[in-house]
Design an enzyme around this catalytic site. Structure first.
Site, mmCIF file in Angstrom:
data_model
loop_
_atom_site.group_PDB
_atom_site.id
_atom_site.type_symbol
_atom_site.label_atom_id
_atom_site.label_comp_id
_atom_site.label_asym_id
_atom_site.label_seq_id
_atom_site.Cartn_x
_atom_site.Cartn_y
_atom_site.Cartn_z
ATOM 1 N N TYR A 439 0.816 -1.230 0.000
ATOM 2 C CA TYR A 439 0.000 0.000 0.000
ATOM 3 C C TYR A 439 0.842 1.269 0.000
ATOM 4 C CZ TYR A 439 -0.161 -0.416 5.262
ATOM 5 O OH TYR A 439 0.101 -0.528 6.586
ATOM 6 N N GLU A 440 0.165 2.381 -0.124
ATOM 7 C CA GLU A 440 0.832 3.690 -0.264
ATOM 8 C C GLU A 440 1.695 3.745 -1.511
ATOM 9 O OE1 GLU A 440 -0.996 5.792 1.988
ATOM 10 O OE2 GLU A 440 0.613 6.671 0.828
ATOM 11 N N GLY A 441 1.196 3.118 -2.572
ATOM 12 C CA GLY A 441 1.992 2.999 -3.792
ATOM 13 C C GLY A 441 2.852 1.759 -3.650
ATOM 14 N N GLN A 446 7.097 3.021 -6.270
ATOM 15 C CA GLN A 446 8.061 3.895 -5.579
ATOM 16 C C GLN A 446 9.356 3.972 -6.385
ATOM 17 O OE1 GLN A 446 7.119 5.528 -2.910
ATOM 18 N NE2 GLN A 446 5.201 4.414 -2.836
#
Ligand SMILES: Cc1cc2nc3c(=O)[nH]c(=O)nc-3n(C[C@H](O)[C@H](O)[C@H](O)COP(=O)(O)OP(=O)(O)OC[C@H]3O[C@@H](n4cnc5c(N)ncnc54)[C@H](O)[C@@H]3O)c2cc1C
Length: 596
Positions: A439-441, A446
């Site tokens: 999650y969070e990309g 990233q």
């Protein structure tokens, strides 16, 4: 039963010795954090983590959250623990004093969060997401919105969420369909379905502030037509008290691999009242404020599970008797030696230990740059700090979570078959750590962010500033004989990183797949180089202490040995990453879809 002890000595070493935080004592935020205050905060945070949160970690994992008639109940003990957190004023730690915060540096905030997350990652996500919502409102909300909502988020009375993901749209947010219809009173009616929303519904707080990405009717398709909205679970009356229930409800809870104590929700928005945050169609900008901060927060989750798993594996390796040392019995009075004598067990433990201490330094150093980028009165320092924060955020997020997960798996390996048995707790660390890579990309994204955006920004200013900072250190380190192994490793890693950076500059423009093919290798090459740099800084600080009349000499001696382990056994990985990057995209792209 798994154990957790907050690594307080490590935090003190970083803040007071390696990074000498008191040098910034004149700056806002740092002014209120003299040594004794910092130490008192660390002690209290350790108590909260060890005594309140950690004992709930396995309970949360086993019980999970429950949804009944639209009401989500968190596991036994979570409500009381959340109340303790709020009463302790912890959600306010790094928040703006204008809204009831304590205004302390985020370098301290990430340390607090690491402790909380090591103790109970699923629990830590409730206040963690609130802080992300706080940041988005602080930077992009109107004065009225800030005045109305921020004090409640800062006190922890209300929590926050971030709503990006939809069933057909994860990484590619340009596909999102949730729509916002303008109303005569300036508000919007929000309709759509969001999935995987962490802390989306629960019984810990009176109200939940959802920050929701949606497309205003008639806005352009794709990423350029997305706006950010605030959708409170309960609308507010004129006097600010809670009013009618808004049109947002939890349709289901995900049945997932880990972080069972955190409610991961399908949220249905059915003409819910929402308020625009920031400008129309500039929602991604506002959301990025939230996501950048959240990415450091996710990086630390990787570290936190690595630390918790490591601590348990060490305890186990000291007790578990199997086989004899290759060089003769070490516990001759016992039927076998503890497995800690075996070099291969030490390899697994030291990979984690050396990573944890180096990665923690990188996390705190990066957060410190974030602090300085606002607080410093020196424009050059602010620019450097801002560049480092931008450059290193994807590195911290993905390197710390990939390695953190790998370390949790190795700690599980130290337990042998007992690591696979749930009650010993190692399996939970592995399961919980896994999500942080996604999650969070996702971590692959990233890496693309690093190679595609962060390297190129301002003509490569950030990466060259990083090289310059390393070079300045190397010039100084050259005069300190005992630092030689650190300087040699740092210099070699830096050379590989520069060569890879140049290779991208020469080969990625003509064929962008060359960048995509090497991006994950580059991110880890960067991560290992940055951690090697951190180890070099820490080694210098430890040597200075040992050269003086420091008490606690064994701490610094162990620090140096741990650093040596990292620079001798881990840092050389940079050469392999460089080799792989230079091979380029051809071996990946040579396959047709039907050859898979
Ligand atoms: C437990 C949990 C909690 C979550 N919490 C939240 C939350 O609070 N709020 C929220 O909004 N979302 C949340 N999410 C969603 C999460 O952020 C997404 O799952 C994640 O961003 C990836 O999106 P996706 O699952 O749709 O995968 P996809 O986007 O379908 O990606 C699948 C794979 O393809 C790769 N990929 C995709 N596009 C590219 C590309 N262009 N180039 C290279 N590789 C690519 C990805 O790296 C990934 O490995 C949560 C998810 C889970 C499981």
């Amino acid at each position: 039963m798994p154990v957790y002890k907050a690594p307080l000595r490590e935090y003190r070493f970083l803040l007071h010795e390696a990074f000498n935080m008191s040098q910034y004592a004149a700056l806002p935020g740092f002014r209120d954090a003299p040594l004794d205050v910092v130490d008192a905060i660390l002690d209290e945070a350790a108590k909260l983590s060890e005594e309140v949160l950690q004992p709930l970690n396995q309970i949360g994992d086993r019980e999970g959250c429950k949804l009944e008639n639209g009401v989500v109940t968190t596991p036994r003990g979570f409500r009381e623990a959340y109340r303790t957190l709020v009463e302790g004023g912890w959600p306010a730690l790094v928040a703006d004093p204008a809204f009831g915060g304590q205004g302390l540096p985020n370098a301290l905030g990430v340390i607090f969060n690491e402790m909380v997350s090591s103790a109970n990652m699923a629990f830590g996500m409730y206040p963690g997401l609130s802080h992300g919502a706080y940041s988005a409102l602080l930077h992009h909300g109107t004065e009225e919105q800030k005045k109305t909502y921020l004090p409640k988020l800062v006190s922890g009375e209300w929590t926050g969420t971030m709503n990006l993901t939809e069933p057909h749209c994860g990484t590619d947010l340009g596909l999102l369909r949730t729509k916002a219809v303008p109303q005569a009173d300036g508000s919007y009616k929000i309709t759509g379905t969001k999935i995987f929303i962490s802390a989306g519904e629960h019984d810990l707080a009176d109200n939940i502030l959802h920050l929701v990405l949606a497309r205003i009717e008639g806005a352009p398709q794709g990423i350029k037509g997305i706006s950010l909205f605030l959708v409170p679970k309960f609308l507010l009356k004129e006097d600010g008290s809670l009013g009618a229930r808004n049109g947002v409800s939890c349709g289901a809870l995900e049945n997932k691999m880990g972080i069972h104590g955190n409610a991961t929700c399908v949220l249905n928005y059915d003409e819910a009242t929402g308020f625009l945050v920031g400008e129309e169609n500039k929602g991604m900008r506002a959301m990025f404020t939230m996501m950048n901060e959240a990415r450091l927060g996710v990086g630390l989750q990787g570290l936190s599970q690595s630390e918790a798993a490591y601590q348990n594996a060490v305890a186990y390796a000291k007790e578990r008797l199997q086989g004899r040392s290759l060089t003769g019995p070490k516990a001759a009075d016992k039927p076998a030696d503890p497995i800690l004598v075996h070099p291969d067990v030490r390899r697994m433990l030291l990979n984690a230990k050396a990573f944890n201490e180096g990665a923690r330094a990188l996390l705190v150093w990066t957060a410190l740059q974030g602090d300085l980028s606002h607080a410093s009165d020196d424009a050059a320092m602010r620019e450097f700090a801002d560049d480092m924060m931008a450059l290193l955020t994807p590195v911290v997020k993905a390197h710390l979570t990939d390695r953190g997960f790998a370390n949790a798996v190795e700690a599980q390996q130290v337990y042998g078959g007992h690591g696979y048995i749930e009650e010993n707790g190692l399996a939970q660390f592995v399961r919980d750590a896994r999500i942080a890579m996604i999650y969070e990309g996702a971590n692959g994204i990233q890496a693309l962010d690093l190679v595609g955006r962060k390297l190129a920004a301002n003509g490569g200013r950030a990466v060259f500033a990083f090289f310059k900072r390393v070079d300045d250190f190397l010039a100084e380190a050259g005069k300190i004989e005992k630092l030689a192994p650190f300087a040699a490793a740092l210099s070699a890693a830096r050379k590989d990183l520069e060569a890879a950076t140049m290779w991208f500059m020469e080969n990625a423009l003509q064929n962008p797949d060359n960048a995509g093919a090497g991006s994950t290798d580059y991110l880890h090459l960067f991560g290992v180089t940055a951690v090697t740099f951190m180890w070099s800084l820490m080694a210098k600080a430890a040597l200075e202490k040992l050269d003086g009349a420091a008490e606690d000499r064994s701490f610094y001696e162990t620090k140096l040995k741990t650093g040596l382990y990292y620079v001798e056994r881990v840092a050389p990985e940079t050469a392999l990453y460089l080799e792989r990057i230079r091979i380029g995209a051809a071996p990946l792209m040579a396959f047709g879809a039907d050859e898979f």
